[in-house]
Design a protein around this motif. Structure first.
Motif, PDB file in Angstrom:
ATOM      1  N   VAL A   1       0.834  -1.203   0.000  1.00  0.00           N
ATOM      2  CA  VAL A   1       0.000   0.000   0.000  1.00  0.00           C
ATOM      3  C   VAL A   1       0.870   1.255   0.000  1.00  0.00           C
ATOM      4  CG1 VAL A   1      -1.655   1.339   1.380  1.00  0.00           C
ATOM      5  CG2 VAL A   1      -2.027  -1.111   0.998  1.00  0.00           C
ATOM      6  N   GLU A   2       1.863   1.287   0.859  1.00  0.00           N
ATOM      7  CA  GLU A   2       2.735   2.464   0.932  1.00  0.00           C
ATOM      8  C   GLU A   2       3.451   2.693  -0.388  1.00  0.00           C
ATOM      9  OE1 GLU A   2       5.175   1.511   4.298  1.00  0.00           O
ATOM     10  OE2 GLU A   2       3.431   1.534   5.641  1.00  0.00           O
ATOM     11  N   ARG A   3       3.993   1.635  -0.980  1.00  0.00           N
ATOM     12  CA  ARG A   3       4.713   1.785  -2.250  1.00  0.00           C
ATOM     13  C   ARG A   3       3.769   2.215  -3.366  1.00  0.00           C
ATOM     14  NH1 ARG A   3       8.243   3.827  -5.138  1.00  0.00           N
ATOM     15  NH2 ARG A   3       8.962   2.615  -6.899  1.00  0.00           N
ATOM     16  N   ARG A   4       2.574   1.663  -3.397  1.00  0.00           N
ATOM     17  CA  ARG A   4       1.616   2.056  -4.438  1.00  0.00           C
ATOM     18  C   ARG A   4       1.191   3.516  -4.283  1.00  0.00           C
ATOM     19  NH1 ARG A   4       0.877  -0.650  -9.255  1.00  0.00           N
ATOM     20  NH2 ARG A   4       1.547  -2.781  -8.874  1.00  0.00           N
ATOM     21  N   PHE A   5       1.064   3.974  -3.051  1.00  0.00           N
ATOM     22  CA  PHE A   5       0.754   5.397  -2.852  1.00  0.00           C
ATOM     23  C   PHE A   5       1.887   6.281  -3.370  1.00  0.00           C
ATOM     24  CE2 PHE A   5      -2.785   4.753   0.280  1.00  0.00           C
ATOM     25  CZ  PHE A   5      -3.694   5.594  -0.356  1.00  0.00           C
ATOM     26  N   VAL A   6       3.121   5.868  -3.126  1.00  0.00           N
ATOM     27  CA  VAL A   6       4.258   6.641  -3.623  1.00  0.00           C
ATOM     28  C   VAL A   6       4.225   6.662  -5.154  1.00  0.00           C
ATOM     29  CG1 VAL A   6       6.789   6.733  -3.801  1.00  0.00           C
ATOM     30  CG2 VAL A   6       5.698   6.301  -1.580  1.00  0.00           C
ATOM     31  N   LYS A   7       4.060   5.500  -5.791  1.00  0.00           N
ATOM     32  CA  LYS A   7       4.020   5.435  -7.256  1.00  0.00           C
ATOM     33  C   LYS A   7       2.848   6.241  -7.813  1.00  0.00           C
ATOM     34  CE  LYS A   7       5.026   1.606  -9.391  1.00  0.00           C
ATOM     35  NZ  LYS A   7       5.168   0.202  -9.825  1.00  0.00           N
ATOM     36  N   LEU A   8       1.691   6.087  -7.195  1.00  0.00           N
ATOM     37  CA  LEU A   8       0.489   6.791  -7.632  1.00  0.00           C
ATOM     38  C   LEU A   8       0.696   8.295  -7.586  1.00  0.00           C
ATOM     39  CD1 LEU A   8      -2.605   6.801  -8.263  1.00  0.00           C
ATOM     40  CD2 LEU A   8      -2.977   6.641  -5.793  1.00  0.00           C
ATOM     41  N   THR A   9       1.228   8.767  -6.482  1.00  0.00           N
ATOM     42  CA  THR A   9       1.398  10.206  -6.317  1.00  0.00           C
ATOM     43  C   THR A   9       2.538  10.724  -7.176  1.00  0.00           C
ATOM     44  OG1 THR A   9       0.550   9.938  -4.073  1.00  0.00           O
ATOM     45  CG2 THR A   9       1.553  12.055  -4.614  1.00  0.00           C
ATOM     46  N   GLU A  10       3.617   9.954  -7.317  1.00  0.00           N
ATOM     47  CA  GLU A  10       4.704  10.391  -8.190  1.00  0.00           C
ATOM     48  C   GLU A  10       4.223  10.521  -9.633  1.00  0.00           C
ATOM     49  OE1 GLU A  10       7.931   7.670  -7.448  1.00  0.00           O
ATOM     50  OE2 GLU A  10       8.585   8.826  -5.707  1.00  0.00           O
ATOM     51  N   ALA A  11       3.383   9.606 -10.077  1.00  0.00           N
ATOM     52  CA  ALA A  11       2.834   9.694 -11.434  1.00  0.00           C
ATOM     53  C   ALA A  11       1.953  10.941 -11.573  1.00  0.00           C
ATOM     54  CB  ALA A  11       2.045   8.434 -11.774  1.00  0.00           C
ATOM     55  N   ALA A  12       1.129  11.215 -10.556  1.00  0.00           N
ATOM     56  CA  ALA A  12       0.294  12.426 -10.587  1.00  0.00           C
ATOM     57  C   ALA A  12       1.167  13.675 -10.608  1.00  0.00           C
ATOM     58  CB  ALA A  12      -0.647  12.447  -9.381  1.00  0.00           C
ATOM     59  N   LEU A  13       2.239  13.651  -9.846  1.00  0.00           N
ATOM     60  CA  LEU A  13       3.158  14.797  -9.812  1.00  0.00           C
ATOM     61  C   LEU A  13       3.871  14.971 -11.144  1.00  0.00           C
ATOM     62  CD1 LEU A  13       4.552  14.349  -6.223  1.00  0.00           C
ATOM     63  CD2 LEU A  13       3.208  16.307  -7.061  1.00  0.00           C
ATOM     64  N   ASP A  14       4.209  13.872 -11.784  1.00  0.00           N
ATOM     65  CA  ASP A  14       4.844  13.955 -13.097  1.00  0.00           C
ATOM     66  C   ASP A  14       3.898  14.628 -14.095  1.00  0.00           C
ATOM     67  OD1 ASP A  14       6.982  13.608 -14.813  1.00  0.00           O
ATOM     68  OD2 ASP A  14       6.481  11.532 -15.299  1.00  0.00           O
ATOM     69  N   ILE A  15       2.638  14.232 -14.049  1.00  0.00           N
ATOM     70  CA  ILE A  15       1.635  14.873 -14.909  1.00  0.00           C
ATOM     71  C   ILE A  15       1.524  16.350 -14.567  1.00  0.00           C
ATOM     72  CG2 ILE A  15      -0.844  15.000 -15.430  1.00  0.00           C
ATOM     73  CD1 ILE A  15      -0.890  11.896 -14.909  1.00  0.00           C
ATOM     74  N   ALA A  16       1.401  16.637 -13.283  1.00  0.00           N
ATOM     75  CA  ALA A  16       1.223  18.026 -12.846  1.00  0.00           C
ATOM     76  C   ALA A  16       2.407  18.894 -13.254  1.00  0.00           C
ATOM     77  CB  ALA A  16       1.018  18.078 -11.329  1.00  0.00           C
ATOM     78  N   LYS A  17       3.612  18.400 -13.060  1.00  0.00           N
ATOM     79  CA  LYS A  17       4.803  19.181 -13.415  1.00  0.00           C
ATOM     80  C   LYS A  17       4.898  19.401 -14.916  1.00  0.00           C
ATOM     81  CE  LYS A  17       7.374  17.794  -9.332  1.00  0.00           C
ATOM     82  NZ  LYS A  17       8.442  16.921  -8.803  1.00  0.00           N
ATOM     83  N   THR A  18       4.562  18.372 -15.691  1.00  0.00           N
ATOM     84  CA  THR A  18       4.594  18.509 -17.150  1.00  0.00           C
ATOM     85  C   THR A  18       3.588  19.567 -17.607  1.00  0.00           C
ATOM     86  OG1 THR A  18       5.281  16.199 -17.391  1.00  0.00           O
ATOM     87  CG2 THR A  18       4.323  17.256 -19.337  1.00  0.00           C
ATOM     88  N   LEU A  19       2.383  19.515 -17.062  1.00  0.00           N
ATOM     89  CA  LEU A  19       1.361  20.500 -17.434  1.00  0.00           C
ATOM     90  C   LEU A  19       1.692  21.886 -16.882  1.00  0.00           C
ATOM     91  CD1 LEU A  19      -1.915  18.391 -17.017  1.00  0.00           C
ATOM     92  CD2 LEU A  19      -0.756  19.059 -19.151  1.00  0.00           C
ATOM     93  N   ALA A  20       2.292  21.929 -15.699  1.00  0.00           N
ATOM     94  CA  ALA A  20       2.661  23.221 -15.103  1.00  0.00           C
ATOM     95  C   ALA A  20       3.715  23.925 -15.953  1.00  0.00           C
ATOM     96  CB  ALA A  20       3.168  23.029 -13.674  1.00  0.00           C
ATOM     97  N   VAL A  21       4.700  23.180 -16.420  1.00  0.00           N
ATOM     98  CA  VAL A  21       5.724  23.770 -17.290  1.00  0.00           C
ATOM     99  C   VAL A  21       5.078  24.252 -18.583  1.00  0.00           C
ATOM    100  CG1 VAL A  21       7.764  23.235 -18.696  1.00  0.00           C
ATOM    101  CG2 VAL A  21       7.674  22.512 -16.300  1.00  0.00           C
ATOM    102  N   ASP A  22       4.137  23.470 -19.102  1.00  0.00           N
ATOM    103  CA  ASP A  22       3.431  23.866 -20.316  1.00  0.00           C
ATOM    104  C   ASP A  22       2.626  25.147 -20.091  1.00  0.00           C
ATOM    105  OD1 ASP A  22       2.579  23.256 -23.083  1.00  0.00           O
ATOM    106  OD2 ASP A  22       0.607  23.045 -22.146  1.00  0.00           O
ATOM    107  N   GLU A  23       2.026  25.274 -18.914  1.00  0.00           N
ATOM    108  CA  GLU A  23       1.206  26.452 -18.593  1.00  0.00           C
ATOM    109  C   GLU A  23       2.050  27.695 -18.309  1.00  0.00           C
ATOM    110  OE1 GLU A  23      -2.202  27.072 -18.386  1.00  0.00           O
ATOM    111  OE2 GLU A  23      -2.395  25.149 -19.410  1.00  0.00           O
ATOM    112  N   ARG A  24       3.127  27.518 -17.545  1.00  0.00           N
ATOM    113  CA  ARG A  24       3.886  28.674 -17.035  1.00  0.00           C
ATOM    114  C   ARG A  24       5.302  28.786 -17.575  1.00  0.00           C
ATOM    115  NH1 ARG A  24       2.212  29.337 -10.908  1.00  0.00           N
ATOM    116  NH2 ARG A  24       0.078  30.007 -11.251  1.00  0.00           N
ATOM    117  N   ASP A  25       5.725  27.796 -18.322  1.00  0.00           N
ATOM    118  CA  ASP A  25       7.070  27.772 -18.875  1.00  0.00           C
ATOM    119  C   ASP A  25       8.151  27.827 -17.790  1.00  0.00           C
ATOM    120  OD1 ASP A  25       8.752  27.455 -21.017  1.00  0.00           O
ATOM    121  OD2 ASP A  25       8.976  29.600 -21.388  1.00  0.00           O
ATOM    122  N   GLU A  26       7.810  27.282 -16.624  1.00  0.00           N
ATOM    123  CA  GLU A  26       8.807  27.138 -15.559  1.00  0.00           C
ATOM    124  C   GLU A  26       8.400  25.991 -14.650  1.00  0.00           C
ATOM    125  OE1 GLU A  26       8.009  30.061 -11.894  1.00  0.00           O
ATOM    126  OE2 GLU A  26       8.191  31.140 -13.795  1.00  0.00           O
TER     127      GLU A  26
END
Length: 148
Positions: free
Chosen positions: A46-71
């Motif tokens: 459970v702990e490892r899956r939460f880490v993977k789940l959230t890291e994947a969400a963060l990867d999406i968020a960071k990719t979209l954030a850079v696209d939105e703000r160019d930083e």
């Protein structure tokens, strides 16, 4: 800005990772708190899956954030806040996913008896924030014509 092919592939891979982790975690929701606490292997999964789940969400968020703000956002929670500010995710999802980012940091940097198993078990009951995040991201990408 415009998402590159590699950005889109990265997001699709992250979405697939989130879906796989959500399926495993949803399976574990049937466990009682006592069964969860008494089974170290289940807790590890459970702990490892939460880490993977959230890291994947963060990867999406960071990719979209850079696209939105160019930083690049300055922190994991900040990546979610950028998506909220850009109206990609709603205010409630923004807050819950920023909390998830902080929760991931605790899980990734804590081990053994230092982990609050009650907090992890409670999080197991709140997978909706991740589902809401995925729905919002899919909607955003569809509206942009990135997904068919």
């Amino acid at each position: 800005m415009s998402l590159s092919e590699s950005d889109i592939e990265r997001i699709v891979t992250a979405v697939e990772t989130m879906e796989a982790s959500l399926a495993v975690l949803a399976d574990k929701q049937a466990l009682s708190a006592a069964d969860y606490r008494s089974d170290p292997e289940t807790r590890d999964v459970v702990e490892r899956r939460f880490v993977k789940l959230t890291e994947a969400a963060l990867d999406i968020a960071k990719t979209l954030a850079v696209d939105e703000r160019d930083e690049r956002p300055k922190s994991n929670p900040a990546a979610m806040i950028v998506l909220g500010d850009a109206d990609i995710i709603d205010e409630t999802t923004t807050q819950k996913m920023a909390e998830a980012a902080r929760f991931r940091n605790v899980l990734a940097h804590t081990y053994g008896g230092a982990i609050n198993h009650e907090e992890v078990y409670e999080a197991l009951g709140d997978l909706e924030r991740y589902r809401d995040f995925l729905i919002a991201v899919r909607t955003h990408l569809s509206e942009r014509g990135v997904l068919e």
